[in-house]
Scaffold this active site. Sequence first.
Site, PDB file in Angstrom:
ATOM      1  N   SER A 119       0.826  -1.214   0.000  1.00 11.60           N
ATOM      2  CA  SER A 119       0.000   0.000   0.000  1.00 11.60           C
ATOM      3  C   SER A 119       0.854   1.256   0.000  1.00 11.60           C
ATOM      4  O   SER A 119       0.345   2.345  -0.254  1.00 11.60           O
ATOM      5  CB  SER A 119      -0.852   0.042   1.265  1.00 11.60           C
ATOM      6  OG  SER A 119      -1.642  -1.092   1.366  1.00 11.60           O
ATOM      7  N   HIS A 140      -1.361  -2.820  -7.124  1.00 11.50           N
ATOM      8  CA  HIS A 140      -2.073  -2.508  -5.877  1.00 11.50           C
ATOM      9  C   HIS A 140      -3.574  -2.695  -6.074  1.00 11.50           C
ATOM     10  O   HIS A 140      -4.230  -1.882  -6.718  1.00 11.50           O
ATOM     11  CB  HIS A 140      -1.730  -1.055  -5.485  1.00 11.50           C
ATOM     12  CG  HIS A 140      -2.254  -0.642  -4.159  1.00 11.50           C
ATOM     13  ND1 HIS A 140      -2.470   0.674  -3.827  1.00 11.50           N
ATOM     14  CD2 HIS A 140      -2.620  -1.366  -3.069  1.00 11.50           C
ATOM     15  CE1 HIS A 140      -2.927   0.742  -2.598  1.00 11.50           C
ATOM     16  NE2 HIS A 140      -3.032  -0.482  -2.115  1.00 11.50           N
ATOM     17  N   ASN A 190      -3.348   5.940  -1.184  1.00 12.76           N
ATOM     18  CA  ASN A 190      -3.172   6.088   0.265  1.00 12.76           C
ATOM     19  C   ASN A 190      -2.579   7.429   0.662  1.00 12.76           C
ATOM     20  O   ASN A 190      -2.787   7.885   1.778  1.00 12.76           O
ATOM     21  CB  ASN A 190      -2.349   4.927   0.818  1.00 12.76           C
ATOM     22  CG  ASN A 190      -3.220   3.686   0.890  1.00 12.76           C
ATOM     23  OD1 ASN A 190      -4.334   3.727   1.401  1.00 12.76           O
ATOM     24  ND2 ASN A 190      -2.745   2.588   0.337  1.00 12.76           N
TER      25      ASN A 190
HETATM   26  N1  LIG Z   1      -6.125  -4.410   3.868  1.00 17.05           N
HETATM   27  C1  LIG Z   1      -6.297  -3.631   2.826  1.00 17.05           C
HETATM   28  O1  LIG Z   1      -7.362  -3.019   2.660  1.00 17.05           O
HETATM   29  C2  LIG Z   1      -5.198  -3.479   1.792  1.00 17.05           C
HETATM   30  C3  LIG Z   1      -5.510  -2.870   0.570  1.00 17.05           C
HETATM   31  C4  LIG Z   1      -4.523  -2.801  -0.430  1.00 17.05           C
HETATM   32  C5  LIG Z   1      -3.254  -3.291  -0.169  1.00 17.05           C
HETATM   33  N2  LIG Z   1      -2.967  -3.859   1.047  1.00 17.05           N
HETATM   34  C6  LIG Z   1      -1.614  -4.370   1.245  1.00 17.05           C
HETATM   35  O2  LIG Z   1      -1.655  -5.787   1.053  1.00 17.05           O
HETATM   36  C7  LIG Z   1      -0.646  -6.405   1.863  1.00 17.05           C
HETATM   37  C8  LIG Z   1      -1.306  -7.439   2.751  1.00 17.05           C
HETATM   38  O3  LIG Z   1      -2.251  -6.774   3.568  1.00 17.05           O
HETATM   39  P1  LIG Z   1      -3.477  -7.576   4.236  1.00 17.05           P
HETATM   40  O4  LIG Z   1      -4.480  -6.558   4.625  1.00 17.05           O
HETATM   41  O5  LIG Z   1      -3.858  -8.727   3.392  1.00 17.05           O
HETATM   42  O6  LIG Z   1      -2.747  -8.108   5.571  1.00 17.05           O
HETATM   43  P2  LIG Z   1      -3.154  -9.355   6.464  1.00 17.05           P
HETATM   44  O7  LIG Z   1      -2.553  -9.091   7.806  1.00 17.05           O
HETATM   45  O8  LIG Z   1      -4.611  -9.650   6.365  1.00 17.05           O
HETATM   46  O9  LIG Z   1      -2.385 -10.582   5.738  1.00 17.05           O
HETATM   47  C9  LIG Z   1      -0.985 -10.653   5.611  1.00 17.05           C
HETATM   48  C10 LIG Z   1      -0.622 -12.125   5.437  1.00 17.05           C
HETATM   49  O10 LIG Z   1       0.770 -12.197   5.129  1.00 17.05           O
HETATM   50  C11 LIG Z   1       1.277 -13.346   5.755  1.00 17.05           C
HETATM   51  N3  LIG Z   1       2.729 -13.269   5.860  1.00 17.05           N
HETATM   52  C12 LIG Z   1       3.485 -12.550   6.712  1.00 17.05           C
HETATM   53  N4  LIG Z   1       4.783 -12.780   6.496  1.00 17.05           N
HETATM   54  C13 LIG Z   1       4.849 -13.679   5.482  1.00 17.05           C
HETATM   55  C14 LIG Z   1       5.928 -14.317   4.804  1.00 17.05           C
HETATM   56  N5  LIG Z   1       7.179 -14.072   5.151  1.00 17.05           N
HETATM   57  N6  LIG Z   1       5.638 -15.188   3.812  1.00 17.05           N
HETATM   58  C15 LIG Z   1       4.353 -15.435   3.454  1.00 17.05           C
HETATM   59  N7  LIG Z   1       3.288 -14.851   4.071  1.00 17.05           N
HETATM   60  C16 LIG Z   1       3.541 -13.993   5.062  1.00 17.05           C
HETATM   61  C17 LIG Z   1       0.585 -13.349   7.111  1.00 17.05           C
HETATM   62  O11 LIG Z   1       0.668 -14.636   7.741  1.00 17.05           O
HETATM   63  C18 LIG Z   1      -0.836 -12.970   6.714  1.00 17.05           C
HETATM   64  O12 LIG Z   1      -1.636 -14.102   6.410  1.00 17.05           O
HETATM   65  C19 LIG Z   1       0.049  -5.288   2.615  1.00 17.05           C
HETATM   66  O13 LIG Z   1       1.187  -4.905   1.894  1.00 17.05           O
HETATM   67  C20 LIG Z   1      -0.992  -4.181   2.616  1.00 17.05           C
HETATM   68  O14 LIG Z   1      -0.443  -2.916   2.744  1.00 17.05           O
HETATM   69  C21 LIG Z   1      -3.913  -3.966   2.031  1.00 17.05           C
END
Ligand SMILES: NC(=O)c1ccc[n+]([C@@H]2O[C@H](COP(=O)([O-])OP(=O)(O)OC[C@H]3O[C@@H](n4cnc5c(N)ncnc54)[C@H](O)[C@@H]3O)[C@@H](O)[C@H]2O)c1
Length: 282
Positions: A119, A140, A190
């Site tokens: 993000s 993204h 963002n």
């Molecule tokens: N939540 C949102 O609305 C949103 C929107 C767009 C982008 N993002 C981005 O997407 C990414 C993930 O966010 P999210 O909301 O899904 O987070 P989340 O916490 O729901 O999921 C993250 C996942 O990554 C896994 N993880 C951590 N370290 C790891 C590794 N070394 N190898 C493999 N898996 C690993 C965790 O176990 C977890 O299941 C981030 O970069 C975030 O900024 C989030």
Amino acid sequence: MSIQRVGIVGAGTMGNGIAHVFARCGFDVVLCDVDQRFLDRALGTITKNLDREAGKNKITVADKDSALARIQPATDRGKLANCDFVVEAATEKFEIKTEIFRDLDRLTRPEIILASNTSSISITKLAAITKRPDKVIGMHFFNPVPVMKLVEVIRGLATSQETFDSVRDLSLKLEKTPVEVNDAPGFVSNRVLMPLLNEAMYAVMEGIATPEAVDEVFKLGMAHPMGPLTLADFIGLDVCLDIMRVMHSGLGDPKYRPCPLLIKMVDAGWLGRKSGRGFYKY
Ligand SMILES: NC(=O)c1ccc[n+]([C@@H]2O[C@H](COP(=O)([O-])OP(=O)(O)OC[C@H]3O[C@@H](n4cnc5c(N)ncnc54)[C@H](O)[C@@H]3O)[C@@H](O)[C@H]2O)c1
């Protein structure tokens, strides 16, 4: 290069949505996380969301079954070795993404594109960790991925035109609308959205209004479909905090200071909808 087998690293909120969309559009998916329970949870969510789409007649039950059959869960990252494209959607921490990109660069064929769903973290920095900076790009997606149309496609400093074109075409194949932006902390989405959410949190912290009142102002006065605090809970308060911190340090402007109430809530484990408690209880 034709892309058929897609690797996704991280099976959380975004990873499961990205896996859902790729599988529904006919791609084979290897979905990777650090622990089997995260993969089980992701497959449960994908099944529920595909069921909902079948219930609305957007897809058939046979489409749902074949989409699920195309997703291979894996705790062993080695299973990504024969993928034609990888998108990283792991926790928004630079150290975590650094380790993943270094490993993906070692594991995968040198010609394949490595994308990040980050993000806010610099695509240019992630690219510099690899030996293929021209093939690293931001892809993204937005939450919930099966519903939201936008993909912000972020060019790092070294991203090639060929890589950009491939990811733009891939986004179109996923029935999304790609929008091109350049690399800067928070990109466009963002950079503009998070300060709004952060300011809404200050309004609650300073006792100006309750979360319900702040959200009503935005829903009724600005026609936002969801108020900023409901949206923050939906995104995940830990994710919001990580993004504010990246923008605060990356842009060096005090206006991006994360709201102390946000920090306190994350310290308490109140991460929003996914943990059952945030600005609201779930
Ligand atoms: N939540 C949102 O609305 C949103 C929107 C767009 C982008 N993002 C981005 O997407 C990414 C993930 O966010 P999210 O909301 O899904 O987070 P989340 O916490 O729901 O999921 C993250 C996942 O990554 C896994 N993880 C951590 N370290 C790891 C590794 N070394 N190898 C493999 N898996 C690993 C965790 O176990 C977890 O299941 C981030 O970069 C975030 O900024 C989030």
